[in-house]
Design a protein around this motif. Structure first.
Motif, PDB file in Angstrom:
ATOM      1  N   VAL A 147      57.848 115.287  64.855  1.00  0.00           N
ATOM      2  CA  VAL A 147      57.522 115.675  66.232  1.00  0.00           C
ATOM      3  C   VAL A 147      56.046 116.073  66.325  1.00  0.00           C
ATOM      4  CG1 VAL A 147      58.013 117.357  68.042  1.00  0.00           C
ATOM      5  CG2 VAL A 147      59.878 116.400  66.691  1.00  0.00           C
ATOM      6  N   PRO A 148      55.316 115.630  67.338  1.00  0.00           N
ATOM      7  CA  PRO A 148      53.899 116.023  67.486  1.00  0.00           C
ATOM      8  C   PRO A 148      53.735 117.529  67.543  1.00  0.00           C
ATOM      9  CG  PRO A 148      54.430 114.198  68.950  1.00  0.00           C
ATOM     10  CD  PRO A 148      55.730 114.647  68.357  1.00  0.00           C
ATOM     11  N   VAL A 149      52.643 117.999  66.969  1.00  0.00           N
ATOM     12  CA  VAL A 149      52.414 119.445  66.886  1.00  0.00           C
ATOM     13  C   VAL A 149      52.266 120.057  68.271  1.00  0.00           C
ATOM     14  CG1 VAL A 149      49.910 119.211  66.689  1.00  0.00           C
ATOM     15  CG2 VAL A 149      51.039 121.203  65.703  1.00  0.00           C
ATOM     16  N   VAL A 150      51.842 119.277  69.254  1.00  0.00           N
ATOM     17  CA  VAL A 150      51.735 119.806  70.624  1.00  0.00           C
ATOM     18  C   VAL A 150      53.108 120.183  71.148  1.00  0.00           C
ATOM     19  CG1 VAL A 150      51.045 119.260  72.980  1.00  0.00           C
ATOM     20  CG2 VAL A 150      49.653 118.466  71.065  1.00  0.00           C
ATOM     21  N   VAL A 151      54.094 119.330  70.893  1.00  0.00           N
ATOM     22  CA  VAL A 151      55.458 119.611  71.347  1.00  0.00           C
ATOM     23  C   VAL A 151      56.028 120.815  70.605  1.00  0.00           C
ATOM     24  CG1 VAL A 151      57.781 118.659  71.572  1.00  0.00           C
ATOM     25  CG2 VAL A 151      55.785 117.187  71.924  1.00  0.00           C
ATOM     26  N   SER A 152      55.823 120.861  69.287  1.00  0.00           N
ATOM     27  CA  SER A 152      56.357 121.971  68.492  1.00  0.00           C
ATOM     28  C   SER A 152      55.735 123.300  68.895  1.00  0.00           C
ATOM     29  CB  SER A 152      56.106 121.710  67.008  1.00  0.00           C
ATOM     30  OG  SER A 152      56.739 120.533  66.578  1.00  0.00           O
ATOM     31  N   SER A 153      54.411 123.323  69.080  1.00  0.00           N
ATOM     32  CA  SER A 153      53.755 124.573  69.454  1.00  0.00           C
ATOM     33  C   SER A 153      54.186 125.033  70.845  1.00  0.00           C
ATOM     34  CB  SER A 153      52.238 124.404  69.401  1.00  0.00           C
ATOM     35  OG  SER A 153      51.813 123.388  70.307  1.00  0.00           O
ATOM     36  N   PHE A 265      45.355 126.863  66.992  1.00  0.00           N
ATOM     37  CA  PHE A 265      44.716 126.931  68.313  1.00  0.00           C
ATOM     38  C   PHE A 265      45.732 126.709  69.429  1.00  0.00           C
ATOM     39  CE2 PHE A 265      42.013 125.524  71.819  1.00  0.00           C
ATOM     40  CZ  PHE A 265      41.022 126.484  71.777  1.00  0.00           C
ATOM     41  N   LEU A 266      46.687 125.798  69.221  1.00  0.00           N
ATOM     42  CA  LEU A 266      47.669 125.538  70.259  1.00  0.00           C
ATOM     43  C   LEU A 266      48.665 126.680  70.413  1.00  0.00           C
ATOM     44  CD1 LEU A 266      48.454 121.769  69.563  1.00  0.00           C
ATOM     45  CD2 LEU A 266      47.132 122.704  71.460  1.00  0.00           C
ATOM     46  N   LEU A 267      48.859 127.454  69.336  1.00  0.00           N
ATOM     47  CA  LEU A 267      49.848 128.528  69.393  1.00  0.00           C
ATOM     48  C   LEU A 267      49.235 129.840  69.874  1.00  0.00           C
ATOM     49  CD1 LEU A 267      52.854 128.866  68.772  1.00  0.00           C
ATOM     50  CD2 LEU A 267      52.233 129.672  66.502  1.00  0.00           C
ATOM     51  N   THR A 268      48.067 130.221  69.349  1.00  0.00           N
ATOM     52  CA  THR A 268      47.484 131.522  69.689  1.00  0.00           C
ATOM     53  C   THR A 268      46.032 131.447  70.119  1.00  0.00           C
ATOM     54  OG1 THR A 268      46.778 131.923  67.401  1.00  0.00           O
ATOM     55  CG2 THR A 268      49.001 132.632  68.004  1.00  0.00           C
ATOM     56  N   GLN A 269      45.367 130.301  69.935  1.00  0.00           N
ATOM     57  CA  GLN A 269      43.936 130.145  70.205  1.00  0.00           C
ATOM     58  C   GLN A 269      43.091 131.156  69.425  1.00  0.00           C
ATOM     59  OE1 GLN A 269      43.157 130.108  74.406  1.00  0.00           O
ATOM     60  NE2 GLN A 269      44.384 128.274  74.772  1.00  0.00           N
ATOM     61  N   GLY A 270      43.592 131.553  68.270  1.00  0.00           N
ATOM     62  CA  GLY A 270      42.860 132.484  67.428  1.00  0.00           C
ATOM     63  C   GLY A 270      43.117 133.943  67.713  1.00  0.00           C
ATOM     64  N   GLY A 271      43.871 134.264  68.759  1.00  0.00           N
ATOM     65  CA  GLY A 271      44.138 135.656  69.112  1.00  0.00           C
ATOM     66  C   GLY A 271      45.405 136.175  68.465  1.00  0.00           C
ATOM     67  N   LEU A 279      39.049 130.025  59.405  1.00  0.00           N
ATOM     68  CA  LEU A 279      37.645 129.605  59.317  1.00  0.00           C
ATOM     69  C   LEU A 279      37.371 128.390  60.194  1.00  0.00           C
ATOM     70  CD1 LEU A 279      36.936 130.082  55.506  1.00  0.00           C
ATOM     71  CD2 LEU A 279      36.107 131.481  57.395  1.00  0.00           C
ATOM     72  N   ILE A 280      38.318 127.452  60.261  1.00  0.00           N
ATOM     73  CA  ILE A 280      38.088 126.262  61.074  1.00  0.00           C
ATOM     74  C   ILE A 280      38.092 126.625  62.566  1.00  0.00           C
ATOM     75  CG2 ILE A 280      40.535 125.619  61.168  1.00  0.00           C
ATOM     76  CD1 ILE A 280      37.570 123.207  60.829  1.00  0.00           C
ATOM     77  N   VAL A 281      38.934 127.576  62.963  1.00  0.00           N
ATOM     78  CA  VAL A 281      38.943 128.039  64.355  1.00  0.00           C
ATOM     79  C   VAL A 281      37.664 128.816  64.659  1.00  0.00           C
ATOM     80  CG1 VAL A 281      40.140 129.491  66.035  1.00  0.00           C
ATOM     81  CG2 VAL A 281      41.454 128.068  64.458  1.00  0.00           C
ATOM     82  N   ARG A 282      37.223 129.621  63.678  1.00  0.00           N
ATOM     83  CA  ARG A 282      35.981 130.372  63.863  1.00  0.00           C
ATOM     84  C   ARG A 282      34.790 129.424  64.007  1.00  0.00           C
ATOM     85  NH1 ARG A 282      35.921 135.241  65.567  1.00  0.00           N
ATOM     86  NH2 ARG A 282      37.389 135.905  63.948  1.00  0.00           N
ATOM     87  N   ALA A 283      34.771 128.359  63.230  1.00  0.00           N
ATOM     88  CA  ALA A 283      33.691 127.384  63.351  1.00  0.00           C
ATOM     89  C   ALA A 283      33.713 126.729  64.733  1.00  0.00           C
ATOM     90  CB  ALA A 283      33.818 126.331  62.261  1.00  0.00           C
ATOM     91  N   TYR A 284      34.909 126.434  65.234  1.00  0.00           N
ATOM     92  CA  TYR A 284      35.030 125.864  66.587  1.00  0.00           C
ATOM     93  C   TYR A 284      34.504 126.844  67.633  1.00  0.00           C
ATOM     94  CZ  TYR A 284      37.261 124.617  70.994  1.00  0.00           C
ATOM     95  OH  TYR A 284      37.509 124.336  72.317  1.00  0.00           O
ATOM     96  N   GLN A 285      34.836 128.110  67.484  1.00  0.00           N
ATOM     97  CA  GLN A 285      34.376 129.107  68.454  1.00  0.00           C
ATOM     98  C   GLN A 285      32.852 129.243  68.435  1.00  0.00           C
ATOM     99  OE1 GLN A 285      36.624 132.495  67.132  1.00  0.00           O
ATOM    100  NE2 GLN A 285      38.436 131.962  68.345  1.00  0.00           N
ATOM    101  N   TYR A 286      32.263 129.206  67.240  1.00  0.00           N
ATOM    102  CA  TYR A 286      30.801 129.258  67.149  1.00  0.00           C
ATOM    103  C   TYR A 286      30.163 128.056  67.839  1.00  0.00           C
ATOM    104  CZ  TYR A 286      29.997 133.242  64.001  1.00  0.00           C
ATOM    105  OH  TYR A 286      29.874 134.499  63.467  1.00  0.00           O
ATOM    106  N   ALA A 287      30.717 126.865  67.592  1.00  0.00           N
ATOM    107  CA  ALA A 287      30.070 125.638  68.057  1.00  0.00           C
ATOM    108  C   ALA A 287      30.282 125.383  69.543  1.00  0.00           C
ATOM    109  CB  ALA A 287      30.575 124.449  67.242  1.00  0.00           C
TER     110      ALA A 287
END
Length: 324
Positions: A147-153, A265-271, A279-287
């Motif tokens: 199942v796609p992660v979008v559906v699962s999240s 990111f789809l579940l909590t958006q880092g919160g 770290l990958i979410v933090r890099a996205y937030q920086y960029a």
């Protein structure tokens, strides 16, 4: 009449030369076999494509590394931004946000790798036995991975996101009060790690099933005759035999967990309050939120270095398993 000896006449006969003739000089062998010449020709034809592929892979790496040494935005070019050297790396390493993200990434990775491996191995051992409907169970157990992660999240958000969600309501009926899974930092980390194990254990189950299929049943019979208990047979026979596949699955799952952006990111958006920012979410937030490509690419390169080290260590274990 020729006065050649018998060996000379036989030699002329083998070369097909008439009596009294001198024959032709032996042919010289051509340099290089036809296969080698064909390989050289194919290499020359494929060389432009190979050069293009190398450039397509090297250019983003070089470009990103230049960005990590500068203070720019996603829309600026490297020669338009000030050069700051390794200051971005120093700023990132000394920040509390990076430390918190590194700790959560470690927790997320260890839980995802070993949690999914334990569950996957257990299910693989269970499905190896003859149980009714084993093939149907195997297909159903693959659904979290298929199942796609979008559906699962989205489904997990519906289950735990608010106090009115089904699971908080059920827990409230048992007297546990209003549980806010995604609003509490610790509970949010637990939910994210559990979700990662949920969508990853089918992959481990397939890897372990393929490894267990290569184990000879006679090995277990010999261990049983030697008086080994089921646990001793598992630790002394099964685990060493499937160790190569186990290390390979650990390498792959480590890379998947460290680079896993959509699951978090789809579940909590880092919160909440950055508790689940890996770290990958933090890099996205920086960029893309702070528009700071320097710190973002610096984090990405440090992640790559750590993954190379971990992969090298596990690869050596794979080589030892092959030798044994």
């Amino acid at each position: 009449m020729t006065t050649d000896t018998l060996p000379e006449r036989l030699e002329r006969a083998r070369r097909g030369v008439a009596p009294g003739g001198r024959g032709t000089a032996p042919r010289q062998k051509r340099s290089g076999s036809p296969l080698a010449r064909a390989g050289l020709t194919l290499t020359l034809f494929a060389l432009p494509s190979l050069i293009l592929l190398v450039l397509l892979n090297i250019f983003p790496v070089v470009y990103s590394f230049l960005q990590s040494l500068q203070q720019g935005t996603p829309s600026t070019l490297p020669w338009e931004t000030p050069f700051v050297g390794f200051q971005n790396y120093i700023d990132v390493l000394t920040s509390t946000q990076f430390r918190d993200s590194a700790i959560f990434t470690l927790i997320f990775t260890v839980t995802g790798v070993f949690g999914s491996w334990i569950i996957g191995l257990g299910l693989a051992l269970l499905l190896r036995t003859k149980i009714p409907g084993g093939a149907v169970f195997k297909v159903l157990l693959l659904l979290p991975w298929i199942v796609p992660v979008v559906v699962s999240s989205t489904s997990w958000n519906w289950l735990v996101a608010t106090p009115q969600s089904p699971i908080p309501v059920i827990l409230g009926n048992f007297g546990l009060g209003d549980v806010n899974f995604l609003g509490d930092p610790v509970l949010a980390q637990v939910v994210v790690c559990t979700f990662k194990v949920w969508i990853s254990f089918p992959f481990m189950m397939m890897m372990m099933s393929s490894a267990l299929a290569s184990v000879d049943v006679n090995v277990y019979e010999a261990a049983k005759m030697d008086g080994a208990t089921p646990w001793q047979a598992f630790t002394g026979v099964t685990l060493p035999i499937i160790s190569r596949t186990t290390y390979i699955s650990w390498v792959l799952m480590t890379i998947f967990c460290v680079n896993d952006f959509p699951t978090i990111f789809l579940l909590t958006q880092g919160g909440p309050v950055g508790a689940t920012s890996s770290l990958i979410v933090r890099a996205y937030q920086y960029a893309f939120q702070n528009l700071q490509t320097g710190p973002a690419t610096a984090i990405a390169f440090m992640m790559t270095a750590v993954l190379v080290i971990v992969s090298t260590v596990l690869y050596r274990q794979i080589q030892k398993a092959n030798i044994e």
